[in-house]
Design an enzyme around this catalytic site. Structure first.
Site, PDB file in Angstrom:
ATOM      1  N   HIS A 194      60.701  45.978  36.729  1.00 16.57           N
ATOM      2  CA  HIS A 194      61.038  46.662  35.480  1.00 16.57           C
ATOM      3  C   HIS A 194      60.550  48.103  35.450  1.00 16.57           C
ATOM      4  O   HIS A 194      60.986  48.888  34.615  1.00 16.57           O
ATOM      5  CB  HIS A 194      60.536  45.880  34.261  1.00 16.57           C
ATOM      6  CG  HIS A 194      59.058  45.904  34.050  1.00 16.57           C
ATOM      7  ND1 HIS A 194      58.216  44.930  34.527  1.00 16.57           N
ATOM      8  CD2 HIS A 194      58.266  46.776  33.395  1.00 16.57           C
ATOM      9  CE1 HIS A 194      56.973  45.185  34.165  1.00 16.57           C
ATOM     10  NE2 HIS A 194      56.977  46.323  33.477  1.00 16.57           N
ATOM     11  N   SER A 226      51.834  48.586  34.462  1.00 14.35           N
ATOM     12  CA  SER A 226      52.786  47.752  35.193  1.00 14.35           C
ATOM     13  C   SER A 226      52.919  48.175  36.639  1.00 14.35           C
ATOM     14  O   SER A 226      53.115  49.351  36.944  1.00 14.35           O
ATOM     15  CB  SER A 226      54.168  47.830  34.543  1.00 14.35           C
ATOM     16  OG  SER A 226      54.280  46.934  33.490  1.00 14.35           O
ATOM     17  N   ASP A 266      60.192  39.850  39.132  1.00 20.49           N
ATOM     18  CA  ASP A 266      59.699  41.134  38.616  1.00 20.49           C
ATOM     19  C   ASP A 266      58.872  41.867  39.664  1.00 20.49           C
ATOM     20  O   ASP A 266      57.808  42.425  39.384  1.00 20.49           O
ATOM     21  CB  ASP A 266      58.885  40.967  37.333  1.00 20.49           C
ATOM     22  CG  ASP A 266      58.702  42.310  36.605  1.00 20.49           C
ATOM     23  OD1 ASP A 266      59.510  43.218  36.852  1.00 20.49           O
ATOM     24  OD2 ASP A 266      57.752  42.436  35.813  1.00 20.49           O
TER      25      ASP A 266
END
Length: 484
Positions: free
Chosen positions: A212, A327, A245
């Site tokens: 992402h 992230s 992911d």
């Protein structure tokens, strides 16, 4: 919990990880939301947690589209971002089922009454992804006023001496790891994008991060990575795995002195172990935070905020401060080994710092490095992810009884793929899977998560109930290549 991006908050959920094999079958990940009933789905294999977006409402019980990606659980959270506004809130995972293509097919669940319930529940944690939007960020000004008397200088006649930072201290670990981490900026051809973190995977210039974080740059966008010393490199996406992911990018004109971070063994991690997270929370690059492993095997799912795609992980849970922008960054152990990839957080509210994004409340989630390493190697080798599957459609309904194989498959297909792994193992519609090897299975999402911690071809022992009697069977996991 809310995602790093904008979005409405989803009701909180219990914070208990799946129980050990000898514990009761009711395992309750955090963020469980009883308000939505999941539908049937094919557990593909990664963690069985479902992240929800702004609301925890369920969807209709119609069968899901058998194509990838499977529909996300109701109200899955949107991806969050470094420094910028984020999408969605993370809520408890309830949601649709998954199809045989992913390990289990999925059907969107029908809405339930939103009444709360106590104790452990069989629901999946909805977590907010922690990447960030470009252009945002956290800024502040340090001001000092001089009084009429002028400035005052404080001097000391003694010296504190040389400060020695022994190997194994947080300072020593951070000093060794920071030069191998990067802040990633990704933007689509239209200029939309976000920022996140990544770390050096090999000397050839491959950087591992979250899908992402770089998703906006996959199709003709712009991608760059900046090291702590300020050196910036253009990069390109080598491969990305929506379901896991995980993504791998490669630096263009990579320097010859790259130092890959040492990968640890996430299977050996224990609750209480020290953790160190590195990232760029709210745009503040090269930030180091510390904590412990607060839980393992936490079923978590999050989506991109559009309601179209979801990612699943059987996560390492940590209380190290993780915020939008962390992230893709490494979660390290006390020796500086990478044990996970920081990916999601749970938060009590949206907003803060003027960005519309939620911040850390000590509930962060990382993809175990053993799984991420396998995925990254496949992406480097072929550019496509490979997923394990059982070839059966299971319900994602909130229940502590197990993962039930549905009576009807996706789009009128068979609930158990003819000739597939589940069929060869003797599983039938109506069977309720209660264990995968020694892991207690309390719901469809938990089964999905457990399957995805395995590789295609792995042999697993499935414990299931049929007609009130318990049975066991051996099953060899099948495979699916690609996200579409």
């Amino acid at each position: 919990m809310s995602t790093e991006n904008e979005g409405t908050a989803v009701p909180p959920a219990p914070s208990a990880p799946p129980p050990p094999a000898d514990a009761p079958a009711a395992s309750a990940p955090q963020g469980a939301h009883p308000g939505s009933a999941p539908a049937a789905g094919d557990p593909y294999g990664p963690p069985a947690s479902q992240a929800h977006h702004d609301t925890g409402a369920g969807e209709s019980s119609s069968a899901p589209d058998p194509s990838w990606p499977p529909p996300p659980p109701p109200s899955t959270p949107a991806y969050g971002g470094d420094g910028g506004a984020g999408h969605g809130a993370a809520g408890q995972g309830g949601g649709g089922g998954w199809g045989a293509g992913w390990g289990t097919t999925h059907q969107q669940p029908a809405p339930k009454n939103g009444r709360g319930r106590g104790g452990l529940v069989a629901a999946v944690l909805a977590a907010a992804l922690v990447a960030g939007g470009l252009g945002g960020g956290l800024g502040y000004t340090l001001a000092r006023e001089n009084d009429s008397g002028g400035s005052t200088t404080v001097s000391s006649t003694t010296s504190g001496g040389n400060v020695k930072r022994d190997p194994g201290t947080v300072a020593a670990v951070a000093a060794a790891a920071l030069p191998s981490t990067v802040t990633i900026e990704a933007a689509s051809s239209s200029g939309e994008g976000g920022t996140g973190t990544g770390f050096v995977f090999d000397k050839q210039g491959h950087i591992v991060t979250n899908n992402h974080v770089v998703a906006d740059a996959v199709d003709g966008g712009n991608l760059s990575a900046t090291f702590p010393d300020g050196k910036k490199y253009e990069a390109e996406v080598v491969g990305n795995a929506q379901g896991y992911d995980v993504a791998v990018i490669k630096l263009k004109n990579a320097p010859s002195d790259l130092k890959p971070l040492t990968l640890g063994n996430s299977d050996d991690v224990a609750v209480g172990d020290s953790t160190i997270a590195i990232g760029a929370p709210f745009g503040l690059s090269n930030t180091v935070t510390t904590g412990i492993i607060s839980a393992k095997n936490r079923p978590v799912a999050s989506s991109d905020g559009t309601g179209s795609k979801a990612s699943y992980m059987s996560a390492l849970q940590t209380d190290a401060s993780i915020n939008p922008g962390n992230s893709g960054g490494p979660l390290l152990d006390a020796q500086g080994n990478v044990i996970g990839i920081n990916s999601a957080i749970q938060s009590t509210s949206n907003g803060g710092f003027g960005t519309g994004q939620a911040g850390s409340i000590g509930l962060g989630f990382a993809i175990p490095i053993n799984q991420a390493k396998y995925v990254a190697q496949e992406l480097i080798r072929t550019g496509k992810p490979v997923y394990a599957k059982i070839g059966a459609s299971v319900s994602l309904e909130d229940t502590t009884n197990g993962a039930k194989i549905t009576e009807q498959g996706v789009g009128g297909t068979e609930p158990v793929d003819p000739g597939g792994p589940a069929d060869k193992a003797g599983l039938k519609p109506g069977d309720v899977i209660t264990k995968l090897d020694d892991r207690v299975i309390d719901s469809g999402p938990t089964l999905i998560g457990e399957i995805w911690t395995h590789k295609p071809g792995d042999e697993v022992t499935v414990t299931y109930e049929r007609g009130g009697k318990e049975h066991t069977t051996e099953l060899t996991l099948g495979s699916r290549v690609g996200d579409s």
